[in-house]
Design a protein around this motif. Structure first.
Motif, PDB file in Angstrom:
ATOM      1  N   ASP A   1      11.998  14.375  -5.307  1.00 57.79           N
ATOM      2  CA  ASP A   1      12.162  15.641  -6.022  1.00 57.79           C
ATOM      3  C   ASP A   1      11.218  15.628  -7.226  1.00 57.79           C
ATOM      4  O   ASP A   1      10.476  14.666  -7.443  1.00 57.79           O
ATOM      5  N   GLU A   2      11.230  16.668  -8.016  1.00 61.53           N
ATOM      6  CA  GLU A   2      10.278  16.773  -9.120  1.00 61.53           C
ATOM      7  C   GLU A   2      10.486  15.738 -10.217  1.00 61.53           C
ATOM      8  O   GLU A   2       9.610  15.525 -11.053  1.00 61.53           O
ATOM      9  N   TYR A   3      11.643  15.056 -10.225  1.00 60.41           N
ATOM     10  CA  TYR A   3      11.948  14.030 -11.213  1.00 60.41           C
ATOM     11  C   TYR A   3      11.754  12.613 -10.676  1.00 60.41           C
ATOM     12  O   TYR A   3      12.052  11.645 -11.367  1.00 60.41           O
ATOM     13  N   GLY A   4      11.293  12.486  -9.444  1.00 58.15           N
ATOM     14  CA  GLY A   4      11.030  11.178  -8.869  1.00 58.15           C
ATOM     15  C   GLY A   4      12.216  10.546  -8.167  1.00 58.15           C
ATOM     16  O   GLY A   4      12.156   9.374  -7.801  1.00 58.15           O
ATOM     17  N   PHE A   5      13.287  11.300  -7.941  1.00 59.76           N
ATOM     18  CA  PHE A   5      14.418  10.771  -7.203  1.00 59.76           C
ATOM     19  C   PHE A   5      14.232  11.077  -5.718  1.00 59.76           C
ATOM     20  O   PHE A   5      13.701  12.115  -5.345  1.00 59.76           O
ATOM     21  N   GLU A   6      14.694  10.152  -4.874  1.00 56.77           N
ATOM     22  CA  GLU A   6      14.562  10.330  -3.430  1.00 56.77           C
ATOM     23  C   GLU A   6      15.523  11.406  -2.931  1.00 56.77           C
ATOM     24  O   GLU A   6      16.684  11.420  -3.288  1.00 56.77           O
ATOM     25  N   VAL A   7      14.997  12.301  -2.107  1.00 56.01           N
ATOM     26  CA  VAL A   7      15.771  13.375  -1.507  1.00 56.01           C
ATOM     27  C   VAL A   7      16.201  12.899  -0.115  1.00 56.01           C
ATOM     28  O   VAL A   7      15.384  12.395   0.643  1.00 56.01           O
ATOM     29  N   SER A   8      17.490  13.068   0.205  1.00 56.23           N
ATOM     30  CA  SER A   8      17.943  12.595   1.520  1.00 56.23           C
ATOM     31  C   SER A   8      17.665  13.593   2.613  1.00 56.23           C
ATOM     32  O   SER A   8      17.310  14.688   2.455  1.00 56.23           O
TER      33      SER A   8
ATOM     34  N   PRO B   1       0.833  -1.202   0.000  1.00 57.40           N
ATOM     35  CA  PRO B   1       0.000   0.000   0.000  1.00 57.40           C
ATOM     36  C   PRO B   1       0.873   1.259   0.000  1.00 57.40           C
ATOM     37  O   PRO B   1       2.010   1.240   0.468  1.00 57.40           O
ATOM     38  N   PHE B   2       0.329   2.340  -0.558  1.00 57.67           N
ATOM     39  CA  PHE B   2       1.051   3.614  -0.540  1.00 57.67           C
ATOM     40  C   PHE B   2       0.086   4.772  -0.362  1.00 57.67           C
ATOM     41  O   PHE B   2      -1.106   4.660  -0.634  1.00 57.67           O
ATOM     42  N   ARG B   3       0.635   5.882   0.102  1.00 58.86           N
ATOM     43  CA  ARG B   3      -0.055   7.180   0.154  1.00 58.86           C
ATOM     44  C   ARG B   3       0.936   8.206  -0.352  1.00 58.86           C
ATOM     45  O   ARG B   3       2.096   8.193   0.061  1.00 58.86           O
ATOM     46  N   TYR B   4       0.498   9.083  -1.247  1.00 67.15           N
ATOM     47  CA  TYR B   4       1.380  10.086  -1.818  1.00 67.15           C
ATOM     48  C   TYR B   4       0.754  11.463  -1.634  1.00 67.15           C
ATOM     49  O   TYR B   4      -0.350  11.721  -2.115  1.00 67.15           O
ATOM     50  N   HIS B   5       1.448  12.333  -0.900  1.00 70.21           N
ATOM     51  CA  HIS B   5       0.979  13.703  -0.676  1.00 70.21           C
ATOM     52  C   HIS B   5       1.491  14.572  -1.830  1.00 70.21           C
ATOM     53  O   HIS B   5       2.699  14.748  -1.993  1.00 70.21           O
ATOM     54  N   LEU B   6       0.566  15.083  -2.602  1.00 71.13           N
ATOM     55  CA  LEU B   6       0.896  15.789  -3.838  1.00 71.13           C
ATOM     56  C   LEU B   6       1.731  17.045  -3.613  1.00 71.13           C
ATOM     57  O   LEU B   6       2.738  17.255  -4.303  1.00 71.13           O
TER      58      LEU B   6
ATOM     59  N   GLY C   1       3.937   1.155   2.490  1.00 70.86           N
ATOM     60  CA  GLY C   1       3.711   0.220   3.583  1.00 70.86           C
ATOM     61  C   GLY C   1       2.824   0.833   4.644  1.00 70.86           C
ATOM     62  O   GLY C   1       2.364   1.970   4.517  1.00 70.86           O
ATOM     63  N   GLU C   2       2.596   0.062   5.704  1.00 71.09           N
ATOM     64  CA  GLU C   2       1.723   0.522   6.783  1.00 71.09           C
ATOM     65  C   GLU C   2       2.339   0.207   8.138  1.00 71.09           C
ATOM     66  O   GLU C   2       3.176  -0.686   8.257  1.00 71.09           O
ATOM     67  N   GLY C   3       1.920   0.931   9.130  1.00 70.88           N
ATOM     68  CA  GLY C   3       2.327   0.664  10.508  1.00 70.88           C
ATOM     69  C   GLY C   3       3.815   0.829  10.735  1.00 70.88           C
ATOM     70  O   GLY C   3       4.441   1.748  10.202  1.00 70.88           O
ATOM     71  N   ASP C   4       4.381  -0.099  11.518  1.00 75.41           N
ATOM     72  CA  ASP C   4       5.796  -0.029  11.874  1.00 75.41           C
ATOM     73  C   ASP C   4       6.726  -0.237  10.684  1.00 75.41           C
ATOM     74  O   ASP C   4       7.891   0.135  10.730  1.00 75.41           O
ATOM     75  N   GLN C   5       6.231  -0.866   9.633  1.00 80.08           N
ATOM     76  CA  GLN C   5       7.068  -1.157   8.471  1.00 80.08           C
ATOM     77  C   GLN C   5       6.957  -0.099   7.379  1.00 80.08           C
ATOM     78  O   GLN C   5       7.532  -0.257   6.303  1.00 80.08           O
ATOM     79  N   ALA C   6       6.255   0.981   7.643  1.00 80.01           N
ATOM     80  CA  ALA C   6       6.079   2.039   6.648  1.00 80.01           C
ATOM     81  C   ALA C   6       7.387   2.801   6.425  1.00 80.01           C
ATOM     82  O   ALA C   6       8.120   3.076   7.367  1.00 80.01           O
ATOM     83  N   ARG C   7       7.673   3.100   5.174  1.00 83.01           N
ATOM     84  CA  ARG C   7       8.830   3.929   4.816  1.00 83.01           C
ATOM     85  C   ARG C   7       8.289   5.238   4.263  1.00 83.01           C
ATOM     86  O   ARG C   7       7.387   5.240   3.434  1.00 83.01           O
ATOM     87  N   VAL C   8       8.846   6.353   4.711  1.00 85.04           N
ATOM     88  CA  VAL C   8       8.434   7.665   4.226  1.00 85.04           C
ATOM     89  C   VAL C   8       9.585   8.239   3.403  1.00 85.04           C
ATOM     90  O   VAL C   8      10.707   8.351   3.888  1.00 85.04           O
TER      91      VAL C   8
END
Length: 69
Positions: free
Chosen positions: A62-69, A38-43, A51-58
């Motif tokens: 960035d605007e190109y879809g790369f993860e920002v550290s 499952p996922f949730r994406y804040h626009l 994921g959900e619960g304790d195993q959720a990753r946030v």
């Protein structure tokens, strides 16, 4: 939504949208092996929760879809 789509392509995932509001989109991410998460994406914030619960990753994207550290 564009950043989420690019992120999913980079990770070889398919997006199954279950619903949306003015602020977020939610549903499931499906991997090539059939794993469903499952996922949730804040626009506005481009914040993706996988994921959900304790195993959720946030992740912040960035605007190109790369993860920002």
């Amino acid at each position: 939504m564009k950043a989420l789509a690019h992120w999913a392509i980079h990770h070889r995932l398919k997006i199954r949208i279950a619903g949306h509001s003015a602020e977020e989109v939610w549903g499931a991410l499906v991997g090539p092996e059939g794993r469903v998460q499952p996922f949730r994406y804040h626009l506005r914030d481009r914040r993706l929760t996988v994921g959900e619960g304790d195993q959720a990753r946030v992740l912040e994207l960035d605007e190109y879809g790369f993860e920002v550290s």
